[in-house]
Design an enzyme around this catalytic site. Sequence first.
Site, mmCIF file in Angstrom:
data_model
loop_
_atom_site.group_PDB
_atom_site.id
_atom_site.type_symbol
_atom_site.label_atom_id
_atom_site.label_comp_id
_atom_site.label_asym_id
_atom_site.label_seq_id
_atom_site.Cartn_x
_atom_site.Cartn_y
_atom_site.Cartn_z
ATOM 1 N N ARG A 40 -6.855 8.778 -10.295
ATOM 2 C CA ARG A 40 -7.477 9.066 -8.997
ATOM 3 C C ARG A 40 -6.406 9.531 -7.990
ATOM 4 N NH1 ARG A 40 -6.881 7.234 -3.422
ATOM 5 N NH2 ARG A 40 -8.888 7.436 -2.406
ATOM 6 N N VAL A 41 -6.725 10.581 -7.260
ATOM 7 C CA VAL A 41 -5.856 11.069 -6.179
ATOM 8 C C VAL A 41 -6.675 11.034 -4.897
ATOM 9 C CG1 VAL A 41 -4.595 13.068 -5.285
ATOM 10 C CG2 VAL A 41 -4.500 12.529 -7.732
ATOM 11 N N GLY A 42 -6.065 10.540 -3.838
ATOM 12 C CA GLY A 42 -6.770 10.458 -2.552
ATOM 13 C C GLY A 42 -6.464 11.634 -1.653
ATOM 14 N N ASP A 43 -6.712 11.432 -0.371
ATOM 15 C CA ASP A 43 -6.507 12.490 0.622
ATOM 16 C C ASP A 43 -5.041 12.666 0.999
ATOM 17 O OD1 ASP A 43 -6.659 9.835 1.752
ATOM 18 O OD2 ASP A 43 -6.421 10.799 3.703
ATOM 19 N N GLY A 77 -9.906 7.778 1.254
ATOM 20 C CA GLY A 77 -9.516 9.168 1.078
ATOM 21 C C GLY A 77 -10.653 10.095 0.705
ATOM 22 N N SER A 105 0.807 -1.226 0.000
ATOM 23 C CA SER A 105 0.000 0.000 0.000
ATOM 24 C C SER A 105 0.836 1.270 0.000
ATOM 25 C CB SER A 105 -0.931 -0.003 1.217
ATOM 26 O OG SER A 105 -0.195 -0.301 2.366
HETATM 27 N N1 ASP Z 1 -6.010 7.270 2.279
HETATM 28 C C1 ASP Z 1 -5.477 6.559 1.152
HETATM 29 C C2 ASP Z 1 -6.163 6.994 -0.093
HETATM 30 O O1 ASP Z 1 -7.376 7.220 -0.065
HETATM 31 C C3 ASP Z 1 -5.553 5.081 1.202
HETATM 32 C C4 ASP Z 1 -5.491 4.409 2.520
HETATM 33 O O2 ASP Z 1 -5.053 4.957 3.501
HETATM 34 O O3 ASP Z 1 -5.901 3.244 2.556
HETATM 35 O O4 ASP Z 1 -5.540 7.066 -1.102
#
Ligand code: ASP
Length: 335
Positions: free
Chosen positions: A223-226, A249, A93
């Site tokens: 895609r971009v997360g938090d 995210g 991850s």
């Molecule tokens: N927060 C991360 C995202 O949304 C993924 C995660 O922490 O599992 O990209």
Amino acid sequence: MKRRKFIQSASLTGLGVVSGAAIACKENTSEMPSEKNAVTTISPKTKIPMVIATWNVAKSTEKAWEVLQEGKSALDAIEQGCMVEEANAEGQSVGLGGLPDRDGNVTLDACVMNKEGNYGAVVCMQNIVHPISVARKVMENTPHVILAGKGAEAFAVSEGFKRENLLTEASKKAWEEWKKTSKYKPIINIENHDTIGMLAIDKNGDISGGCTTSGLAYKMAGRVGDSPIIGSGLFIDNEVGGATATGLGEEVLKTVGSFLIVELMRQGKSPQEACEEAIGRIVKKSPNFEDFQVGYIAVNKKGETGAYSIHDGFYTTTYQNDKNESKKPDFYNKK
Ligand code: ASP
């Protein structure tokens, strides 16, 4: 100054509480008899330097701790601590070996924020093992705060980073398996380890933070997360504290979770209370909260920490007072 207040500010500045108490006695001799007892019951340990991270990442916090012990900055500790997990091919991850998007591309998001409130990030970057270091270079060597995709990768190469294939055999296999059904569903507590969000306070009492991830497995391309977004995946205010997030995210972004936590601490909440309120905000706004996980960690200027998640299964690692400890925080959904 009243004694209780003095002790608070002593720990704030990183002074040992015992020596703080001795000075307080000198200032106000009328309080001395009862103060004697108080001194024997208060731990002489200070809470800083310290580092806290999301999930079970003892090797990362150990590295960060070593850097802090050398007297280096919280930012150095964050970068080197996060790099340990980014280089770990077995972690699926973060960094090398991260699970890819639907098209089989490993795309990385990361950011850092320092004691001056400066921030740097890379989003959706491929082929570079250490996005946390590239994020730091964006902060320090460019007039910008975020670089994305090909631009981020080209910048990294111009800064001396090598291009490498991040898709390991194990992650490729997992993706090929996933393609058989192509069902997209965020997984709660993926492999008990996920985005690394890290907060540290150095010997000077200054706070920095970082966050690094390969994002959600099998996300849409682009895609971009938090995690790399200031205020959502990470926020630091050196006057108050810091917070960082892991989990879905999209939900953290919609509630600007890390900024919310720091602002709640500014208003007087403890790190624990602030994390709980930020999770409460998501639960209140998202009727489907049973289907996804979010976890927060926070630290205030005194080195007090908090952590909370929606579901069971979230872990944190804290290196503080010479102990590197995995902890299982409380969570919301007890049903
Ligand atoms: N927060 C991360 C995202 O949304 C993924 C995660 O922490 O599992 O990209």
